[in-house]
Design a protein around this motif. Structure first.
Motif, mmCIF file in Angstrom:
data_model
loop_
_atom_site.group_PDB
_atom_site.id
_atom_site.type_symbol
_atom_site.label_atom_id
_atom_site.label_comp_id
_atom_site.label_asym_id
_atom_site.label_seq_id
_atom_site.Cartn_x
_atom_site.Cartn_y
_atom_site.Cartn_z
ATOM 1 N N THR A 91 -52.734 102.910 84.616
ATOM 2 C CA THR A 91 -51.907 101.852 84.026
ATOM 3 C C THR A 91 -50.785 101.415 84.968
ATOM 4 O O THR A 91 -50.468 100.224 85.043
ATOM 5 C CB THR A 91 -51.344 102.289 82.657
ATOM 6 N N THR A 92 -50.222 102.355 85.704
ATOM 7 C CA THR A 92 -49.189 102.008 86.684
ATOM 8 C C THR A 92 -49.799 101.207 87.829
ATOM 9 O O THR A 92 -49.245 100.190 88.263
ATOM 10 C CB THR A 92 -48.510 103.277 87.223
ATOM 11 N N VAL A 131 -52.720 102.335 75.595
ATOM 12 C CA VAL A 131 -51.723 101.337 75.200
ATOM 13 C C VAL A 131 -52.279 100.362 74.172
ATOM 14 O O VAL A 131 -51.569 99.467 73.721
ATOM 15 C CB VAL A 131 -51.183 100.552 76.427
ATOM 16 N N LEU A 132 -53.524 100.526 73.785
ATOM 17 C CA LEU A 132 -54.149 99.559 72.889
ATOM 18 C C LEU A 132 -53.946 99.874 71.416
ATOM 19 O O LEU A 132 -54.422 99.147 70.555
ATOM 20 C CB LEU A 132 -55.639 99.428 73.209
ATOM 21 N N SER A 133 -53.223 100.944 71.111
ATOM 22 C CA SER A 133 -52.897 101.210 69.714
ATOM 23 C C SER A 133 -51.625 100.462 69.302
ATOM 24 O O SER A 133 -51.222 100.498 68.153
ATOM 25 C CB SER A 133 -52.723 102.714 69.481
ATOM 26 N N GLU A 134 -51.036 99.779 70.250
ATOM 27 C CA GLU A 134 -49.855 98.956 70.000
ATOM 28 C C GLU A 134 -50.304 97.588 69.478
ATOM 29 O O GLU A 134 -51.475 97.241 69.571
ATOM 30 C CB GLU A 134 -49.060 98.787 71.294
ATOM 31 N N PRO A 135 -49.387 96.781 68.970
ATOM 32 C CA PRO A 135 -49.765 95.422 68.523
ATOM 33 C C PRO A 135 -50.426 94.644 69.653
ATOM 34 O O PRO A 135 -50.032 94.760 70.809
ATOM 35 C CB PRO A 135 -48.428 94.790 68.142
ATOM 36 N N GLN A 146 -53.316 93.802 78.317
ATOM 37 C CA GLN A 146 -54.035 94.531 77.271
ATOM 38 C C GLN A 146 -55.543 94.294 77.360
ATOM 39 O O GLN A 146 -56.320 95.245 77.228
ATOM 40 C CB GLN A 146 -53.535 94.134 75.879
ATOM 41 N N ARG A 147 -55.956 93.064 77.561
ATOM 42 C CA ARG A 147 -57.396 92.795 77.674
ATOM 43 C C ARG A 147 -57.985 93.513 78.879
ATOM 44 O O ARG A 147 -59.060 94.117 78.800
ATOM 45 C CB ARG A 147 -57.646 91.288 77.772
ATOM 46 N N LEU A 148 -57.281 93.462 80.003
ATOM 47 C CA LEU A 148 -57.797 94.059 81.229
ATOM 48 C C LEU A 148 -57.802 95.581 81.158
ATOM 49 O O LEU A 148 -58.771 96.213 81.576
ATOM 50 C CB LEU A 148 -57.001 93.553 82.434
ATOM 51 N N ILE A 149 -56.762 96.188 80.625
ATOM 52 C CA ILE A 149 -56.759 97.655 80.549
ATOM 53 C C ILE A 149 -57.837 98.144 79.591
ATOM 54 O O ILE A 149 -58.467 99.185 79.819
ATOM 55 C CB ILE A 149 -55.362 98.236 80.208
ATOM 56 N N GLY A 150 -58.107 97.392 78.528
ATOM 57 C CA GLY A 150 -59.208 97.754 77.637
ATOM 58 C C GLY A 150 -60.543 97.738 78.363
ATOM 59 O O GLY A 150 -61.364 98.653 78.230
ATOM 60 N N GLU A 151 -60.761 96.702 79.151
ATOM 61 C CA GLU A 151 -61.995 96.603 79.943
ATOM 62 C C GLU A 151 -62.071 97.715 80.983
ATOM 63 O O GLU A 151 -63.132 98.320 81.201
ATOM 64 C CB GLU A 151 -62.044 95.224 80.611
ATOM 65 N N ILE A 152 -60.944 98.000 81.618
ATOM 66 C CA ILE A 152 -60.901 99.064 82.624
ATOM 67 C C ILE A 152 -61.197 100.422 81.982
ATOM 68 O O ILE A 152 -61.966 101.221 82.528
ATOM 69 C CB ILE A 152 -59.540 99.064 83.353
#
Length: 180
Positions: A91-92, A131-135, A146-152
């Motif tokens: 994430t960093t 981080v996807l449990s956040e709004p 958020q979209r990219l980290i979910g895909e990653i």
């Protein structure tokens, strides 16, 4: 050929400590070099303190630190064969890449190239934050992130031998079993 373990969890869930302990255990089995691949950049006092705490946690072991906040494929040549690598954290690294203007296609390419290359020569423990449990945001930088980290995260699980979710210091195996 090495193995890839993704370790995902919330802030202060014990991800890094767990990955470091697993790497130390693996190092005792294989004799490989311990590599800490650091993505963090000290841009404020809080981050500086976090980096110092992580360095202190590794002080009594023979860790070699590789600082690689961007350009992940550049780290490949710094990792010796049969090494045990803890990469802290995805994430960093993603934030660093987005802040410098990297585009999605290049980020995904670099990440895939890195993982596939490293697992040909080393064991890799990848630490990342849930981080996807956040709004969920609809637009702006946070929405893109958020979209990219979910895909990653989905890519990381697909490429991994084992996926571990950390919650309050407890590791839950979500994919694969114990390393042999």
């Amino acid at each position: 050929m090495g193995t890839v373990t993704i370790v995902i969890g919330g802030a202060r869930s014990g991800k890094t400590g767990w990955a470091e302990q697993e790497a130390l255990d693996r190092q005792r089995e294989t004799g490989g070099s311990l590599i800490y691949l650091a993505s963090g950049v000290s841009f404020d006092h809080e981050m500086e303190e976090r980096i110092k705490r992580h360095q202190k946690d590794r002080a009594n072991e023979n860790w070699q630190t590789v600082e690689q906040p961007i350009d992940l494929p550049e780290a490949i040549k710094k990792i010796p064969e049969r090494a045990i690598v803890v990469w802290d954290c995805v994430t960093t690294w993603l934030t660093n890449e987005l802040m410098r203007g990297s585009v999605k296609a290049q980020i995904l390419h670099d990440l895939t190239c890195f993982i596939r290359s490293v697992k040909m020569q080393a064991d890799l423990y990848i630490v990342t934050n849930e981080v996807l449990s956040e709004p969920v945001f609809i637009d702006g930088f946070t929405a893109v992130y958020q979209r990219l980290i979910g895909e990653i995260h989905q890519l990381l699980v697909k490429e991994s031998n084992r996926a571990v979710e950390m919650e309050v210091g407890h590791a839950q195996i979500r994919k694969g079993g114990m390393l042999q």
